[in-house]
Design an enzyme around this catalytic site. Structure first.
Site, PDB file in Angstrom:
ATOM      1  N   HIS B  62       0.857  -1.185   0.000  1.00  0.00           N
ATOM      2  CA  HIS B  62       0.000   0.000   0.000  1.00  0.00           C
ATOM      3  C   HIS B  62       0.889   1.229   0.000  1.00  0.00           C
ATOM      4  O   HIS B  62       2.110   1.123   0.156  1.00  0.00           O
ATOM      5  CB  HIS B  62      -0.970  -0.013   1.190  1.00  0.00           C
ATOM      6  CG  HIS B  62      -0.324   0.107   2.533  1.00  0.00           C
ATOM      7  ND1 HIS B  62       0.560  -0.842   3.026  1.00  0.00           N
ATOM      8  CD2 HIS B  62      -0.416   1.050   3.518  1.00  0.00           C
ATOM      9  CE1 HIS B  62       0.957  -0.490   4.242  1.00  0.00           C
ATOM     10  NE2 HIS B  62       0.388   0.661   4.561  1.00  0.00           N
ATOM     11  N   HIS B  64       1.250   3.915   1.961  1.00  0.00           N
ATOM     12  CA  HIS B  64       1.760   4.662   3.111  1.00  0.00           C
ATOM     13  C   HIS B  64       3.280   4.757   3.006  1.00  0.00           C
ATOM     14  O   HIS B  64       3.950   3.816   2.572  1.00  0.00           O
ATOM     15  CB  HIS B  64       1.345   3.996   4.430  1.00  0.00           C
ATOM     16  CG  HIS B  64      -0.061   4.338   4.845  1.00  0.00           C
ATOM     17  ND1 HIS B  64      -0.813   3.556   5.677  1.00  0.00           N
ATOM     18  CD2 HIS B  64      -0.850   5.404   4.515  1.00  0.00           C
ATOM     19  CE1 HIS B  64      -2.001   4.121   5.863  1.00  0.00           C
ATOM     20  NE2 HIS B  64      -2.052   5.237   5.151  1.00  0.00           N
ATOM     21  N   ASP B  66       5.848   4.582   4.881  1.00  0.00           N
ATOM     22  CA  ASP B  66       6.798   3.630   5.464  1.00  0.00           C
ATOM     23  C   ASP B  66       6.880   2.329   4.676  1.00  0.00           C
ATOM     24  O   ASP B  66       7.684   1.459   4.998  1.00  0.00           O
ATOM     25  CB  ASP B  66       6.477   3.368   6.941  1.00  0.00           C
ATOM     26  CG  ASP B  66       5.068   2.829   7.168  1.00  0.00           C
ATOM     27  OD1 ASP B  66       4.139   3.273   6.472  1.00  0.00           O
ATOM     28  OD2 ASP B  66       4.899   1.970   8.053  1.00  0.00           O
ATOM     29  N   HIS B  67       6.061   2.211   3.616  1.00  0.00           N
ATOM     30  CA  HIS B  67       6.127   1.024   2.768  1.00  0.00           C
ATOM     31  C   HIS B  67       6.616   1.357   1.357  1.00  0.00           C
ATOM     32  O   HIS B  67       6.825   0.442   0.556  1.00  0.00           O
ATOM     33  CB  HIS B  67       4.751   0.346   2.681  1.00  0.00           C
ATOM     34  CG  HIS B  67       4.302  -0.204   4.004  1.00  0.00           C
ATOM     35  ND1 HIS B  67       4.263  -1.546   4.292  1.00  0.00           N
ATOM     36  CD2 HIS B  67       3.927   0.426   5.146  1.00  0.00           C
ATOM     37  CE1 HIS B  67       3.869  -1.727   5.551  1.00  0.00           C
ATOM     38  NE2 HIS B  67       3.650  -0.539   6.086  1.00  0.00           N
ATOM     39  N   HIS B 142      -6.947  -2.206   5.545  1.00  0.00           N
ATOM     40  CA  HIS B 142      -6.201  -1.112   6.141  1.00  0.00           C
ATOM     41  C   HIS B 142      -6.920   0.205   5.827  1.00  0.00           C
ATOM     42  O   HIS B 142      -7.975   0.209   5.190  1.00  0.00           O
ATOM     43  CB  HIS B 142      -4.769  -1.152   5.592  1.00  0.00           C
ATOM     44  CG  HIS B 142      -3.805  -0.314   6.370  1.00  0.00           C
ATOM     45  ND1 HIS B 142      -3.810  -0.210   7.740  1.00  0.00           N
ATOM     46  CD2 HIS B 142      -2.762   0.467   5.958  1.00  0.00           C
ATOM     47  CE1 HIS B 142      -2.834   0.590   8.129  1.00  0.00           C
ATOM     48  NE2 HIS B 142      -2.197   1.016   7.081  1.00  0.00           N
ATOM     49  N   ASP B 212      -0.091  -3.824   5.682  1.00  0.00           N
ATOM     50  CA  ASP B 212      -0.745  -3.594   6.971  1.00  0.00           C
ATOM     51  C   ASP B 212      -2.214  -3.995   6.878  1.00  0.00           C
ATOM     52  O   ASP B 212      -2.840  -3.814   5.833  1.00  0.00           O
ATOM     53  CB  ASP B 212      -0.687  -2.104   7.306  1.00  0.00           C
ATOM     54  CG  ASP B 212       0.718  -1.591   7.533  1.00  0.00           C
ATOM     55  OD1 ASP B 212       1.673  -2.361   7.492  1.00  0.00           O
ATOM     56  OD2 ASP B 212       0.856  -0.363   7.717  1.00  0.00           O
ATOM     57  N   HIS B 270       6.285  -5.209  11.759  1.00  0.00           N
ATOM     58  CA  HIS B 270       5.635  -3.891  11.784  1.00  0.00           C
ATOM     59  C   HIS B 270       5.308  -3.463  13.214  1.00  0.00           C
ATOM     60  O   HIS B 270       4.176  -3.098  13.547  1.00  0.00           O
ATOM     61  CB  HIS B 270       4.362  -3.931  10.915  1.00  0.00           C
ATOM     62  CG  HIS B 270       3.911  -2.575  10.439  1.00  0.00           C
ATOM     63  ND1 HIS B 270       2.977  -1.837  11.105  1.00  0.00           N
ATOM     64  CD2 HIS B 270       4.282  -1.829   9.376  1.00  0.00           C
ATOM     65  CE1 HIS B 270       2.758  -0.702  10.454  1.00  0.00           C
ATOM     66  NE2 HIS B 270       3.545  -0.672   9.403  1.00  0.00           N
TER      67      HIS B 270
END
Lengths: 303, 303
Positions: B62, B64, B66-67, B142, B212, B270
């Protein structure tokens, strides 16, 4: 006034050999400014115990990834960790849309105001100013539009000439009045002109950041008199042709810029991954400009 | 066939406590796949001696930060270090434009073919397949459109039943013919049907990446029978309400998914920066699913 520079990344193009992508934290009287923000900058800030939320503004030299790919992550972490204060980001044109698309794609709405400013890459321009400092751009000579930044103290406050306070027995409010430009009339009615009471203000200290760029004599004029000048030294001497093609500097060219600028000290940075040891680059620069040091990540240098 | 997973980042939201943003390298018979690419992934690959150029495809769960904020830097470094092979990147919609704008802003033209693919976030879909493996997506739950990935071995080749080769004194070309489905006629003219000669193929091994996501019973169906399932465990037990609000899992929820999927082994990842020690999360998961381990950056796990 405390005025320091902490290199966070000293490598060129990509993280390698333990050197990270470009980023420097400038602390000028407690005002913290970040110059460049390559990938990993937020982690480097943490590693060297520099609070990301204390950063008041960010200045990007150019949009090559090793100078800017850490920006979305840093902006995002500032948001996640509760920043409420607005943040100004200065860069050559083209950055704002890419950053905004990234945040739109992840449905992120920053809880602080992000103010993206495009700087003129063709002319000098004062882009930031507060009680402690001002920041001026100047053109650099790289393969994409690039600016250098000069960070200077705001005009230092003038002080009384030595002995004046004692000579007239001045009170605090009288001193403030003189510092604001007033003359002083003594008990005999004699007027002492302001210029005889105040010492000439000392020269504001300045730091010039010149990265990335090919050698150009105009750089020295823009950075003239810097107390500390940081010039990229991607290559060692002997690599002049590749440096010219890629629009980078050799160690000797960096030293030449520092000498022509009549700077007090030179810091080299942006080292190619081909150099495991940097001794060669340091020595080559010192031949032309003895007061040279290498940017070491996390090692704070006084301006 | 060698089939391993190497976590490169195990933290949530932002790098902290020595834990990095999400990223995992899957090696399946020498085919290297990267799942998620948070900021710093290229440096983590280097730290753990994983060649970035060996990566055949990248799968983003996805958008976000941090990914995904490590993707522009990794793609850029692949280019700078001479990649010529095409690269496939799979992600939920919205990533390609942001990446392309970043490269356009820096006048970067990749010297390899970058093929960005948008995956369906609402339905299962096989998105990648070669002689060694296939990769299938499935919906996660998510706060933004998110997919999980199941990486499985391509259908294992059937082998001869034990003793068949010796019984008939088969040559290599005869064995190949039988493996392709032929019957075998022996020297007496007796026909031995293919099914009597070949052993039933063993089940293909699979790895399911679920990050996530909030808990949802549909995840277990999509990941059913995984030899290794990786489920995010952002929070410890007792944080169910916050986990539900933020659409994340607790340790017990992760373990429940693994149990319902009848997986052989569970890996947690995570982790929220609020947990300095992860013992609590591990114990809570092991109560429900004993064969659980924590993702440790750089520590390769066999599927």
């Amino acid at each position: 006034m405390n005025f320091t520079v902490t290199p966070l990344g000293s490598g060129a193009a990509a993280p390698a050999l333990g050197r990270h992508c470009s980023g420097q934290l400038v602390n000028i009287g407690g005002c913290r400014l970040l110059i460049d923000c390559g990938e990993g900058t937020q982690e480097q800030l943490r590693r060297y115990h520099q609070r990301m939320q204390a950063i008041e503004a960010i200045f990007i030299s150019h949009l090559h990834g090793d100078h800017v790919f850490g920006l979305p992550g840093l902006l995002s972490s500032m948001h996640l960790f509760g920043r409420k204060e607005p943040l100004d980001v200065f860069s050559p044109p083209g950055l704002a849309d890419a950053v905004r698309l990234f945040f739109a794609a992840s449905a992120t709405t920053l809880q602080y105001e992000l103010r993206m400013h495009e700087v003129d890459t063709e002319a000098e321009q004062t882009v930031f100013e507060n009680a402690k400092c001002r920041v001026r751009t100047f053109p650099l000579y790289h393969s994409v539009p690039t600016v250098g930044y000069v960070v200077s103290e705001s005009d230092p406050q003038p002080g009384l000439r030595v002995g004046v306070r004692e000579q007239f027995g001045l009170a605090a409010d009288q001193i403030e009045s003189i510092k604001r430009g007033a003359d002083y009339t003594d008990s005999q009615g004699t007027v002492h002109p302001n210029a005889e009471l105040l010492a000439p203000p000392r020269k504001a200290k300045s730091y010039a950041y010149c990265c990335d760029t090919a050698y150009n004599e105009a750089i020295a004029r823009a950075a003239a008199g810097a107390d500390l000048i940081c010039v990229e030294s991607t290559f060692a001497n002997g690599m002049e042709q590749l440096a010219a093609e890629l629009r980078h500097c050799t160690a000797a060219q960096a030293a030449t810029i520092a000498a022509e600028a009549d700077a007090k000290q030179l810091m080299l940075t942006h080292f190619s991954a081909r150099y495991k040891s940097l001794d060669e680059l340091l020595q080559q620069a010192q031949t032309l400009f003895p007061n040279t040091l290498l940017a070491e990540e996390g090692k704070t240098v006084a301006v």
